[in-house]
Scaffold this motif. Structure first.
Motif, PDB file in Angstrom:
ATOM      1  N   LEU A 173      29.191 -14.336  13.875  1.00 23.63           N
ATOM      2  CA  LEU A 173      29.229 -15.670  14.137  1.00 23.63           C
ATOM      3  C   LEU A 173      29.312 -15.950  15.601  1.00 23.63           C
ATOM      4  O   LEU A 173      28.619 -17.041  16.025  1.00 23.63           O
ATOM      5  CB  LEU A 173      30.211 -16.243  13.201  1.00 23.63           C
ATOM      6  CG  LEU A 173      30.243 -16.528  11.870  1.00 23.63           C
ATOM      7  CD1 LEU A 173      31.540 -16.546  10.923  1.00 23.63           C
ATOM      8  CD2 LEU A 173      29.185 -17.533  11.651  1.00 23.63           C
ATOM      9  N   THR A 174      30.058 -15.234  16.449  1.00 27.25           N
ATOM     10  CA  THR A 174      29.895 -15.542  17.814  1.00 27.25           C
ATOM     11  C   THR A 174      28.764 -15.467  18.309  1.00 27.25           C
ATOM     12  O   THR A 174      28.218 -16.333  19.414  1.00 27.25           O
ATOM     13  CB  THR A 174      30.895 -14.433  18.635  1.00 27.25           C
ATOM     14  OG1 THR A 174      32.560 -14.807  17.807  1.00 27.25           O
ATOM     15  CG2 THR A 174      31.044 -14.681  19.998  1.00 27.25           C
ATOM     16  N   ARG A 175      27.723 -14.356  17.857  1.00 22.08           N
ATOM     17  CA  ARG A 175      26.645 -14.172  18.491  1.00 22.08           C
ATOM     18  C   ARG A 175      25.500 -15.302  18.351  1.00 22.08           C
ATOM     19  O   ARG A 175      24.751 -15.978  18.925  1.00 22.08           O
ATOM     20  CB  ARG A 175      25.907 -12.786  18.163  1.00 22.08           C
ATOM     21  CG  ARG A 175      26.657 -11.552  18.550  1.00 22.08           C
ATOM     22  CD  ARG A 175      26.505 -10.057  18.148  1.00 22.08           C
ATOM     23  NE  ARG A 175      24.849 -10.155  18.145  1.00 22.08           N
ATOM     24  CZ  ARG A 175      24.059  -9.240  17.411  1.00 22.08           C
ATOM     25  NH1 ARG A 175      24.710  -8.768  16.224  1.00 22.08           N
ATOM     26  NH2 ARG A 175      22.907  -9.177  17.612  1.00 22.08           N
ATOM     27  N   ILE A 176      25.657 -15.603  16.891  1.00 18.80           N
ATOM     28  CA  ILE A 176      24.925 -16.850  16.265  1.00 18.80           C
ATOM     29  C   ILE A 176      25.178 -18.234  17.069  1.00 18.80           C
ATOM     30  O   ILE A 176      24.266 -18.930  17.649  1.00 18.80           O
ATOM     31  CB  ILE A 176      25.168 -17.059  14.873  1.00 18.80           C
ATOM     32  CG1 ILE A 176      24.537 -16.023  13.985  1.00 18.80           C
ATOM     33  CG2 ILE A 176      24.604 -18.420  14.397  1.00 18.80           C
ATOM     34  CD1 ILE A 176      24.865 -16.150  12.576  1.00 18.80           C
ATOM     35  N   GLN A 177      26.381 -18.471  17.440  1.00 23.85           N
ATOM     36  CA  GLN A 177      26.864 -19.517  18.305  1.00 23.85           C
ATOM     37  C   GLN A 177      26.321 -19.360  19.504  1.00 23.85           C
ATOM     38  O   GLN A 177      25.888 -20.413  20.358  1.00 23.85           O
ATOM     39  CB  GLN A 177      28.526 -19.518  18.495  1.00 23.85           C
ATOM     40  CG  GLN A 177      29.105 -20.645  19.170  1.00 23.85           C
ATOM     41  CD  GLN A 177      30.524 -20.582  18.964  1.00 23.85           C
ATOM     42  OE1 GLN A 177      30.977 -20.449  18.203  1.00 23.85           O
ATOM     43  NE2 GLN A 177      31.037 -21.612  20.095  1.00 23.85           N
TER      44      GLN A 177
ATOM     45  N   LEU B 275      36.985 -15.953   5.328  1.00 23.88           N
ATOM     46  CA  LEU B 275      35.463 -15.722   5.648  1.00 23.88           C
ATOM     47  C   LEU B 275      34.785 -17.344   5.755  1.00 23.88           C
ATOM     48  O   LEU B 275      34.049 -17.794   6.704  1.00 23.88           O
ATOM     49  CB  LEU B 275      34.916 -15.067   4.495  1.00 23.88           C
ATOM     50  CG  LEU B 275      33.401 -14.309   4.754  1.00 23.88           C
ATOM     51  CD1 LEU B 275      33.433 -13.516   6.297  1.00 23.88           C
ATOM     52  CD2 LEU B 275      33.125 -13.734   3.552  1.00 23.88           C
ATOM     53  N   LYS B 276      35.242 -18.182   4.716  1.00 23.42           N
ATOM     54  CA  LYS B 276      34.836 -19.506   4.895  1.00 23.42           C
ATOM     55  C   LYS B 276      35.334 -20.368   5.944  1.00 23.42           C
ATOM     56  O   LYS B 276      34.607 -21.024   6.503  1.00 23.42           O
ATOM     57  CB  LYS B 276      35.053 -20.237   3.410  1.00 23.42           C
ATOM     58  CG  LYS B 276      34.560 -19.575   2.159  1.00 23.42           C
ATOM     59  CD  LYS B 276      34.534 -20.249   1.060  1.00 23.42           C
ATOM     60  CE  LYS B 276      33.815 -19.689  -0.200  1.00 23.42           C
ATOM     61  NZ  LYS B 276      34.103 -20.284  -1.545  1.00 23.42           N
ATOM     62  N   GLU B 277      36.423 -20.069   6.530  1.00 23.57           N
ATOM     63  CA  GLU B 277      37.041 -20.718   7.685  1.00 23.57           C
ATOM     64  C   GLU B 277      36.294 -20.428   8.707  1.00 23.57           C
ATOM     65  O   GLU B 277      36.112 -21.239   9.490  1.00 23.57           O
ATOM     66  CB  GLU B 277      38.257 -20.262   7.776  1.00 23.57           C
ATOM     67  CG  GLU B 277      39.446 -21.027   8.923  1.00 23.57           C
ATOM     68  CD  GLU B 277      40.618 -20.483   9.038  1.00 23.57           C
ATOM     69  OE1 GLU B 277      41.384 -21.269   9.628  1.00 23.57           O
ATOM     70  OE2 GLU B 277      40.881 -19.422   9.020  1.00 23.57           O
ATOM     71  N   LEU B 278      35.828 -19.094   9.033  1.00 24.14           N
ATOM     72  CA  LEU B 278      35.049 -18.828  10.290  1.00 24.14           C
ATOM     73  C   LEU B 278      33.808 -19.343  10.182  1.00 24.14           C
ATOM     74  O   LEU B 278      33.279 -19.910  11.194  1.00 24.14           O
ATOM     75  CB  LEU B 278      35.078 -17.054   9.900  1.00 24.14           C
ATOM     76  CG  LEU B 278      36.072 -16.321  10.324  1.00 24.14           C
ATOM     77  CD1 LEU B 278      35.923 -14.795  10.039  1.00 24.14           C
ATOM     78  CD2 LEU B 278      36.715 -16.481  11.752  1.00 24.14           C
ATOM     79  N   ALA B 279      33.122 -19.443   8.804  1.00 26.68           N
ATOM     80  CA  ALA B 279      31.741 -20.048   8.773  1.00 26.68           C
ATOM     81  C   ALA B 279      31.954 -21.722   9.051  1.00 26.68           C
ATOM     82  O   ALA B 279      31.190 -22.525   9.783  1.00 26.68           O
ATOM     83  CB  ALA B 279      31.142 -19.830   7.458  1.00 26.68           C
ATOM     84  N   SER B 280      32.875 -22.147   8.524  1.00 19.84           N
ATOM     85  CA  SER B 280      33.359 -23.925   8.752  1.00 19.84           C
ATOM     86  C   SER B 280      33.612 -23.914  10.135  1.00 19.84           C
ATOM     87  O   SER B 280      32.972 -25.132  10.930  1.00 19.84           O
ATOM     88  CB  SER B 280      34.388 -24.200   7.976  1.00 19.84           C
ATOM     89  OG  SER B 280      34.135 -24.185   6.695  1.00 19.84           O
ATOM     90  N   SER B 281      34.287 -23.180  11.036  1.00 19.92           N
ATOM     91  CA  SER B 281      34.446 -23.455  12.248  1.00 19.92           C
ATOM     92  C   SER B 281      32.990 -23.318  12.992  1.00 19.92           C
ATOM     93  O   SER B 281      33.077 -24.385  14.046  1.00 19.92           O
ATOM     94  CB  SER B 281      35.281 -22.279  12.887  1.00 19.92           C
ATOM     95  OG  SER B 281      36.586 -22.244  12.186  1.00 19.92           O
ATOM     96  N   LEU B 282      32.166 -22.501  12.891  1.00 25.03           N
ATOM     97  CA  LEU B 282      30.958 -22.550  13.359  1.00 25.03           C
ATOM     98  C   LEU B 282      30.252 -24.082  13.071  1.00 25.03           C
ATOM     99  O   LEU B 282      29.442 -24.528  14.151  1.00 25.03           O
ATOM    100  CB  LEU B 282      29.947 -21.452  13.189  1.00 25.03           C
ATOM    101  CG  LEU B 282      28.558 -21.512  13.574  1.00 25.03           C
ATOM    102  CD1 LEU B 282      28.686 -21.084  15.223  1.00 25.03           C
ATOM    103  CD2 LEU B 282      27.780 -20.310  12.927  1.00 25.03           C
ATOM    104  N   ALA B 283      30.213 -24.560  12.005  1.00 20.45           N
ATOM    105  CA  ALA B 283      29.642 -25.380  11.612  1.00 20.45           C
ATOM    106  C   ALA B 283      30.139 -26.740  12.137  1.00 20.45           C
ATOM    107  O   ALA B 283      29.318 -27.682  12.580  1.00 20.45           O
ATOM    108  CB  ALA B 283      29.587 -25.633  10.032  1.00 20.45           C
ATOM    109  N   VAL B 284      31.435 -26.792  12.397  1.00 24.41           N
ATOM    110  CA  VAL B 284      32.135 -28.118  13.058  1.00 24.41           C
ATOM    111  C   VAL B 284      31.646 -27.918  14.523  1.00 24.41           C
ATOM    112  O   VAL B 284      31.370 -29.008  14.995  1.00 24.41           O
ATOM    113  CB  VAL B 284      33.880 -27.857  12.816  1.00 24.41           C
ATOM    114  CG1 VAL B 284      34.300 -28.736  14.024  1.00 24.41           C
ATOM    115  CG2 VAL B 284      34.028 -28.114  11.507  1.00 24.41           C
ATOM    116  N   TRP B 285      31.676 -26.703  15.182  1.00 26.61           N
ATOM    117  CA  TRP B 285      31.225 -26.810  16.671  1.00 26.61           C
ATOM    118  C   TRP B 285      29.891 -27.316  16.631  1.00 26.61           C
ATOM    119  O   TRP B 285      29.426 -27.891  17.578  1.00 26.61           O
ATOM    120  CB  TRP B 285      31.292 -25.328  17.037  1.00 26.61           C
ATOM    121  CG  TRP B 285      30.803 -25.018  18.149  1.00 26.61           C
ATOM    122  CD1 TRP B 285      31.356 -25.180  19.649  1.00 26.61           C
ATOM    123  CD2 TRP B 285      29.425 -24.565  18.453  1.00 26.61           C
ATOM    124  NE1 TRP B 285      30.162 -25.036  20.429  1.00 26.61           N
ATOM    125  CE2 TRP B 285      29.182 -24.438  19.852  1.00 26.61           C
ATOM    126  CE3 TRP B 285      28.452 -23.928  17.735  1.00 26.61           C
ATOM    127  CZ2 TRP B 285      28.031 -23.978  20.483  1.00 26.61           C
ATOM    128  CZ3 TRP B 285      27.281 -23.427  18.194  1.00 26.61           C
ATOM    129  CH2 TRP B 285      27.023 -23.534  19.564  1.00 26.61           C
TER     130      TRP B 285
END
Length: 578
Positions: A114-118, A157-167
């Protein structure tokens, strides 16, 4: 829900009948298969004048596909992230790895991915618009807890994905697909097709692929939002008839069994705070209506409604007067009433106005109505200019009420206006919005996609000029946008020039020409003027410079000879075109 055969039928039409062809990049880690078909079909329904081509990347390489998208000239990048993209052990095509002892490592791997996707999304959003869809499929039965119990692994896992979506949602150029909207149209338990995933690497049931295609197609089209809502009062803004029940007899709360009217008021207030105009068309006693707004505390105060058209005449006439006051086309307005007869009368007189029924007896229909209105008036971005609209209309009324030319000159002189010109700002969303939605002051009606906008401004000599306005009555924000080209012969060619209707009659357009001659050194300005059904105000302006209508070319001497007094102070703020 669209069937696959229907999508293929839509795409089988003759491509020569569609003069516009648009390219998109779909970045995902699975085999796209039918998803591209549904996206193209829904895009064709949203924009029948265009056909689309969808480029894809490599299977199993989500991060690499984001990099590849930056190398292509596309209208937008469509990014779909599913759980196996974060760690292959979250899918069903790789065996080994579901042991509880692996869960911590899977979380660590997913966070790293997720960090790389960001890191890839930010530069991609600068290259082109990005439509982002976070995981839509259910997780496999990987955790050790019963399915009815949410495990810490699943929730993290869902929290990590949601954090990226919020950003990502806060990043200019990125639009995140709504999971709530998708859940409504595609039940979560009916999305995953394990047989298709195992045999072809395509994880979606056709119904889910269609729902995703519809959502992508709608967001790719980005229709212009409505600008104004005209509402009835009795039976709509409140329950009861003011003339029969009296001021104390109308209601909009739980005690009066009329809470849906209060919710509607609250919704209208939220629209006004987002820059949407709200007016009233009511068959009523004007003094009684004024008294009701003074004595009763509505969720939307009278100061946020303008204008009030309250009389006993036809509501179609009220709608006509309100549209004239707002100074925009009927296709940008919605009319709400509880009477089918009144809706029919307005619809017959103004067929372009969207007329919708408010049924206060049916809470479900009112709630659906508010959802529909939110979609109709929704904006990708909320800009400062949106909050200026109501105040600027009041100033325009004052100017329109001046009866003589000398009085208008005095009014403009006393406004203490300031115009700020900026050169550059390719990624300015307000300038892009102005060019694509303005009709009345628009030299030719040309529209731009994000790709054509960026392509134009990257050409040698191309520039974007914007003008912001402020006076003693308050700011109007950015009200004018010009796309032009400089030439070796000291001519400036203007290919697009638009100005918000809120800026009419303030001579901002004259100041724009003055800036081109005096600050940009033009010896002549060529205006690519084309008449459209809506740009009459542009023609009226050009009539003051006969050379512009005769040969689309205005020299410095022609402009000076017109001798139009300019009263506003001018600020310049130069930017480098990126």
């Amino acid at each position: 829900m669209m069937k696959l055969i229907e999508a293929l039928t839509i795409l089988s039409r003759d491509p020569s009948s569609e003069p516009v062809r648009r390219r998109y990049f779909l970045a995902c880690g699975f085999t796209p298969l039918h998803l591209t078909t549904f996206i193209r079909a829904h895009a064709a329904l949203c924009d029948p004048a265009a056909s689309s081509e969808i480029l894809t990347g490599l299977y199993g390489d989500m991060v690499g596909n984001l990099e590849r998208a930056r190398t292509e000239s596309v209208e937008a990048a469509l990014v779909v992230v599913e759980w196996p993209d974060l760690d292959s052990r979250l899918g069903v095509r790789q065996l080994g790895g579901w042991s509880p002892s692996n869960l911590h490592d899977i979380l660590r791997s997913a966070e790293s991915t997720l960090t790389r996707i960001q890191a890839e999304l930010a530069p991609l959003a600068q290259h082109c618009p990005v439509l982002l869809c976070m995981p839509t499929l259910p997780l496999p039965p990987i955790a050790f807890t019963p399915l009815r119990q949410g495990s810490s692994f699943e929730l993290r896992l869902k929290e990590l994905a949601s954090s990226l979506a919020v950003w990502a949602a806060g990043l200019p150029g990125v639009r995140v697909l709504s999971m709530q909207y998708l859940d409504h149209n595609s039940p979560p338990g009916e999305r995953f097709d394990i047989r298709s995933e195992l045999s072809a690497g395509f994880p979606y049931c056709l119904s889910h692929a269609s729902a995703l295609g519809e959502l992508f197609g709608a967001l790719m089209a980005v229709p212009q939002p409505k600008k104004g809502l005209i509402t009835d009062l009795d039976g709509t803004l409140w329950r009861g008839v003011l003339g029969d029940d009296g001021i104390d007899g109308i209601s909009w709360d739980l005690d009066g069994h009329s809470a849906v009217h209060g919710l509607y008021q609250q919704f209208l207030c939220s629209l006004t705070d987002a820059g949407i105009l709200v007016g009233v068309a009511s068959k009523n006693d004007p003094e009684l209506v004024q008294e009701a707004f003074r004595r009763r505390q509505l969720q939307i105060p009278a100061g946020k409604i303008s204008p009030f058209q309250v009389h006993w005449g036809a509501k179609s006439e009220s709608v006509r007067r309100i549209l004239q006051d707002w100074n925009f086309g009927p296709d940008s307005a919605v009319f709400i009433d509880d009477s089918p007869m009144e809706l029919g009368e307005v619809r017959a007189a103004h067929p372009e106005v969207e007329c919708l029924l408010f049924d206060g007896r049916d809470a479900d229909s009112v709630y659906r109505l508010m959802h529909h209105l939110r979609d109709s008036f929704g904006k990708v971005y909320l800009q400062a200019e949106d909050t200026y609209r109501s105040a600027s209309l009041k100033t325009s009324r004052l100017l329109a009420e001046t009866e003589s030319a000398s009085a208008r000159e005095d009014f403009l002189r006393e406004c203490q206006g300031t115009i700020e010109f900026r050169l550059g700002e390719v990624s300015d969303p307000r300038a892009f919005e102005l060019v694509n939605k303005t009709n009345q002051f628009n030299i030719n009606g040309r529209r731009y996609t994000d790709l054509s906008w960026r392509t134009y401004l990257r050409a040698p000599g191309a520039f974007l000029l914007t003008a912001s306005y402020n006076d003693k009555f308050g700011p109007l924000g950015k009200v004018a946008s010009l796309l032009g080209r400089t030439t070796p012969s000291s001519e400036i060619v203007i290919d697009s020039w638009v100005m918000s209707c809120r800026a009419f009659s303030r001579r901002i357009e004259h100041h724009c020409l003055h800036y081109l001659f005096e600050s940009m050194g033009a010896e002549a300005v060529v205006v690519n003027w084309e008449e459209t059904p809506r740009n009459g105000p542009t023609r009226d302006f050009l009539l003051s410079f006969p050379a512009l209508l005769q040969k689309n070319r205005l020299t410095r001497e022609d402009f000076q000879r017109a001798g139009c007094p300019l009263f506003h102070a001018v600020k310049e703020h130069a930017n480098v075109i990126d």
